[in-house]
Write a protein that holds these residues in place. Structure first.
Motif, mmCIF file in Angstrom:
data_model
loop_
_atom_site.group_PDB
_atom_site.id
_atom_site.type_symbol
_atom_site.label_atom_id
_atom_site.label_comp_id
_atom_site.label_asym_id
_atom_site.label_seq_id
_atom_site.Cartn_x
_atom_site.Cartn_y
_atom_site.Cartn_z
ATOM 1 N N PHE A 131 13.377 -26.478 44.857
ATOM 2 C CA PHE A 131 12.257 -27.235 44.306
ATOM 3 C C PHE A 131 11.311 -26.302 43.553
ATOM 4 O O PHE A 131 11.319 -25.072 43.738
ATOM 5 N N VAL A 132 10.502 -26.917 42.690
ATOM 6 C CA VAL A 132 9.510 -26.203 41.888
ATOM 7 C C VAL A 132 8.148 -26.813 42.179
ATOM 8 O O VAL A 132 7.975 -28.035 42.106
ATOM 9 N N LEU A 133 7.182 -25.952 42.523
ATOM 10 C CA LEU A 133 5.832 -26.396 42.838
ATOM 11 C C LEU A 133 4.854 -25.868 41.802
ATOM 12 O O LEU A 133 5.010 -24.761 41.281
ATOM 13 N N SER A 134 3.828 -26.660 41.534
ATOM 14 C CA SER A 134 2.747 -26.224 40.657
ATOM 15 C C SER A 134 1.809 -25.302 41.440
ATOM 16 O O SER A 134 1.907 -25.212 42.672
ATOM 17 N N PRO A 135 0.884 -24.620 40.771
ATOM 18 C CA PRO A 135 -0.071 -23.780 41.507
ATOM 19 C C PRO A 135 -0.919 -24.553 42.504
ATOM 20 O O PRO A 135 -1.450 -23.978 43.463
ATOM 21 N N ARG A 136 -1.056 -25.878 42.313
ATOM 22 C CA ARG A 136 -1.837 -26.726 43.220
ATOM 23 C C ARG A 136 -1.009 -27.245 44.390
ATOM 24 O O ARG A 136 -1.536 -27.932 45.271
ATOM 25 N N GLY A 137 0.299 -26.983 44.370
ATOM 26 C CA GLY A 137 1.167 -27.451 45.440
ATOM 27 C C GLY A 137 1.875 -28.752 45.142
ATOM 28 O O GLY A 137 2.589 -29.279 46.004
ATOM 29 N N ASP A 138 1.714 -29.297 43.943
ATOM 30 C CA ASP A 138 2.408 -30.533 43.570
ATOM 31 C C ASP A 138 3.892 -30.247 43.353
ATOM 32 O O ASP A 138 4.270 -29.258 42.727
ATOM 33 N N THR A 139 4.724 -31.151 43.853
ATOM 34 C CA THR A 139 6.175 -31.011 43.669
ATOM 35 C C THR A 139 6.565 -31.553 42.302
ATOM 36 O O THR A 139 6.464 -32.754 42.037
ATOM 37 N N ILE A 140 7.019 -30.673 41.420
ATOM 38 C CA ILE A 140 7.402 -31.073 40.065
ATOM 39 C C ILE A 140 8.880 -31.458 40.033
ATOM 40 O O ILE A 140 9.251 -32.469 39.441
ATOM 41 N N VAL A 141 9.720 -30.634 40.660
ATOM 42 C CA VAL A 141 11.162 -30.874 40.702
ATOM 43 C C VAL A 141 11.635 -30.607 42.120
ATOM 44 O O VAL A 141 11.203 -29.644 42.755
ATOM 45 N N LEU A 142 12.518 -31.472 42.643
ATOM 46 C CA LEU A 142 13.109 -31.254 43.967
ATOM 47 C C LEU A 142 14.527 -31.809 43.958
ATOM 48 O O LEU A 142 14.745 -32.973 43.605
ATOM 49 N N ARG A 143 15.482 -30.994 44.344
ATOM 50 C CA ARG A 143 16.873 -31.416 44.454
ATOM 51 C C ARG A 143 17.378 -31.078 45.851
ATOM 52 O O ARG A 143 17.311 -29.945 46.293
ATOM 53 N N ASP A 144 17.841 -32.103 46.567
ATOM 54 C CA ASP A 144 18.373 -31.945 47.926
ATOM 55 C C ASP A 144 19.896 -31.942 47.832
ATOM 56 O O ASP A 144 20.517 -32.941 47.450
ATOM 57 N N TYR A 145 20.508 -30.820 48.211
ATOM 58 C CA TYR A 145 21.955 -30.663 48.060
ATOM 59 C C TYR A 145 22.740 -30.997 49.334
ATOM 60 O O TYR A 145 23.873 -31.468 49.253
ATOM 61 N N ARG A 146 22.157 -30.754 50.499
ATOM 62 C CA ARG A 146 22.925 -30.897 51.742
ATOM 63 C C ARG A 146 22.356 -31.946 52.698
ATOM 64 O O ARG A 146 23.018 -32.319 53.670
ATOM 65 N N HIS A 147 21.123 -32.382 52.474
ATOM 66 C CA HIS A 147 20.491 -33.416 53.306
ATOM 67 C C HIS A 147 20.485 -33.026 54.789
ATOM 68 O O HIS A 147 20.658 -33.874 55.663
ATOM 69 N N GLY A 184 9.435 -33.332 53.556
ATOM 70 C CA GLY A 184 8.188 -32.578 53.632
ATOM 71 C C GLY A 184 8.370 -31.072 53.667
ATOM 72 O O GLY A 184 7.440 -30.343 54.035
ATOM 73 N N VAL A 185 9.552 -30.593 53.306
ATOM 74 C CA VAL A 185 9.798 -29.147 53.315
ATOM 75 C C VAL A 185 8.928 -28.448 52.270
ATOM 76 O O VAL A 185 8.406 -27.351 52.527
ATOM 77 N N ALA A 186 8.749 -29.066 51.101
ATOM 78 C CA ALA A 186 7.929 -28.446 50.057
ATOM 79 C C ALA A 186 6.479 -28.304 50.512
ATOM 80 O O ALA A 186 5.838 -27.268 50.281
ATOM 81 N N GLU A 187 5.952 -29.334 51.180
ATOM 82 C CA GLU A 187 4.580 -29.256 51.690
ATOM 83 C C GLU A 187 4.454 -28.192 52.775
ATOM 84 O O GLU A 187 3.451 -27.472 52.841
ATOM 85 N N LEU A 188 5.487 -28.066 53.603
ATOM 86 C CA LEU A 188 5.480 -27.052 54.654
ATOM 87 C C LEU A 188 5.435 -25.648 54.047
ATOM 88 O O LEU A 188 4.690 -24.773 54.517
ATOM 89 N N PHE A 189 6.213 -25.420 52.994
ATOM 90 C CA PHE A 189 6.214 -24.114 52.335
ATOM 91 C C PHE A 189 4.848 -23.802 51.736
ATOM 92 O O PHE A 189 4.322 -22.691 51.913
ATOM 93 N N TYR A 190 4.239 -24.762 51.049
ATOM 94 C CA TYR A 190 2.965 -24.496 50.388
ATOM 95 C C TYR A 190 1.860 -24.223 51.419
ATOM 96 O O TYR A 190 1.012 -23.352 51.206
ATOM 97 N N LYS A 191 1.868 -24.951 52.526
ATOM 98 C CA LYS A 191 0.870 -24.701 53.580
ATOM 99 C C LYS A 191 1.038 -23.298 54.170
ATOM 100 O O LYS A 191 0.048 -22.621 54.474
ATOM 101 N N GLU A 192 2.287 -22.859 54.326
ATOM 102 C CA GLU A 192 2.525 -21.516 54.846
ATOM 103 C C GLU A 192 2.037 -20.453 53.863
ATOM 104 O O GLU A 192 1.469 -19.428 54.268
ATOM 105 N N VAL A 193 2.242 -20.685 52.560
ATOM 106 C CA VAL A 193 1.755 -19.748 51.551
ATOM 107 C C VAL A 193 0.232 -19.670 51.576
ATOM 108 O O VAL A 193 -0.366 -18.574 51.546
#
Length: 441
Positions: free
Chosen positions: A6-22, A27-36
């Motif tokens: 996935f690709v996130l903006s500097p504000r944490g918005d998800t611009i692109v997300l592709r799930d390959y294995r499900h 909420g994985v993108a939000e989890l990553f941004y909160k950790e950052v």
């Protein structure tokens, strides 16, 4: 194998997300941004490129303030993840022209098509820009930019620096209307440590020749470097006037049959942007460091809580050249309450960051052969014997267009195509950046 990309903006918005294995929760993108953000708030530094949070491994890179991230529950090698994300970001740049939030939002259909082709069930497939042209069917949408018409300045034909930020031609119509151009950038990054008396303690250059081709057909590019170029510091035939590189490495598309004798490279360029040559240089260019910084620290006897710092910067590049985007970071004592500059001329800006205990001096432009002085007044809450010693080194960032420290040059650049008559536009640019330049006081 990757689970999500996935690709996130500097504000944490998800611009692109592709799930390959499900196999990962939502909420994985939000989890990553909160950790950052948590890492930045608690440690005042960005997290490492590979982090593990709640059993999920994240590997990320940053490009133009965007976070390009892959997530997986498997223990993959961080270098593998960084290399994969770097190649994906290069594909985005080749097909969109420029990699930023606007271009990704305008070309999200093309971006998803690329992600479906380069990864299958989380495993990498094809990462070549040229090969993917046969499988990509969506045309890119160019971002609105300044006009790129060529102009004549000082008798030379020039283009703006953003001229190469355009997508490669995918459809047949775009190929027919595309202007035949090739862009060659000779880029160098300078690392140096300079003592207070001006002697260079350590210095080296990391350089590359970067190319981006918009040529129709399969032409051959031929360009020559300095005739006095020598590879290897132990060469017996070297003189003081030689350009001596410690080592170099070439792209697989480069033919070196004439390099040893005539310093000529034959290149059959692939589509998109690529690095034709990388090199290192150390020691032999120390006299050619473009900017020098000197400083004095004085503690007033009648006002012991006031420290005056005079910072003097010299620009030794040729008069027709100029250094731009100069930033000096001057450390101040921990007991500093306030910091101010006596005068701030136009084109300059100063800033005191209390939390970081650093005084920042920004200069928009310095002409070659000129000097600039900045006088800083520091007010201390208390004074100790070590107060003055805390002002020990200045970090310098800069960019110099059309200047190269090593002396490496492109003597000529020619394009050949069998059974085809066209006159391509050839653009060459030289840029020197600072990587880590430290001047001790």
């Amino acid at each position: 194998m990757l689970s999500k990309l996935f690709v996130l903006s500097p504000r944490g918005d998800t611009i692109v997300l592709r799930d390959y294995r499900h196999d990962l929760p939502a909420g994985v993108a939000e989890l990553f941004y909160k950790e950052v953000k948590r890492w930045q708030d608690t440690r005042d530094t960005p997290p490492p490129p590979a982090i593990n949070c709640e059993g999920i491994q994240f590997v990320y890179i940053r490009r133009n303030s965007l976070y390009i991230v892959c997530a997986t529950k498997f223990n993959i090698s961080p270098s593998y993840g960084i290399e994969l994300l770097t190649r994906v970001s290069n594909l985005f740049k080749d097909y969109c022209g420029i990699l930023n939030e606007e271009s990704i939002r305008l070309n999200f259909v093309l971006i998803y098509e690329l992600l479906d082709e380069v990864l299958d069930f989380g495993y990498p497939q094809v990462m070549s820009t040229e090969v993917l042209k046969s499988y990509v069917h969506n045309s890119p949408v160019e971002t609105v930019s300044s006009p790129t018409e060529s102009t004549f300045l000082g008798g030379r034909r020039t283009l703006p620096s953003t001229a190469a930020n355009k997508p490669i031609a995918v459809s047949l119509d775009n190929m027919k209307s595309q202007k035949n151009e090739v862009f060659v950038d000779l880029l160098e990054r300078l690392t140096a440590v300079v003592a207070a008396n001006g002697n260079v303690i350590q210095a080296h250059l990391d350089g590359c020749i970067q190319m981006k081709s918009f040529l129709a057909g399969s032409p051959e590019i031929k360009f020559a470097l300095n005739e006095d170029l020598i590879i290897g510091k132990e060469a017996s035939c070297r003189t003081r006037s030689n350009v001596v590189l410690d080592d170099c490495k070439f792209h697989e598309c480069v033919d070196l049959s004439e390099f040893e004798q005539d310093k000529v490279l034959h290149i059959t360029p692939p589509d998109g942007e690529f690095i034709a040559m990388t090199y290192r240089m150390s020691g032999d260019f120390t006299h050619n460091i473009p900017l020098r910084v000197y400083g004095t620290v004085e503690q007033l006897t009648d006002a012991p809580k006031i420290i005056r710092v005079a910072v003097h910067i010299q620009c030794s590049v040729p008069p027709k050249t100029a250094a731009t985007n100069i930033v000096l970071r001057i450390p101040v004592p921990k007991t500093t309450v306030s910091a101010s500059c006596e005068t701030v001329p136009a084109g300059q800006m100063t800033e005191f960051r209390q939390s970081e205990k650093v005084f920042i001096w920004r200069i928009k432009k310095i002409e070659g052969g000129s000097e600039i002085l900045c006088r800083i007044k520091l007010l201390q809450s208390e004074v100790t014997k070590a107060t003055k010693k805390e002002i020990n080194a200045i970090n310098l960032d800069f960019e110099i267009p059309m200047f190269i420290c090593s002396g490496l040059q492109i003597r000529f650049l020619r394009v050949f195509e069998n059974n085809r008559s066209y006159s391509p536009f050839r653009w060459v640019r030289y840029i020197t950046h600072s990587d880590s330049c430290v001047f001790r006081l």
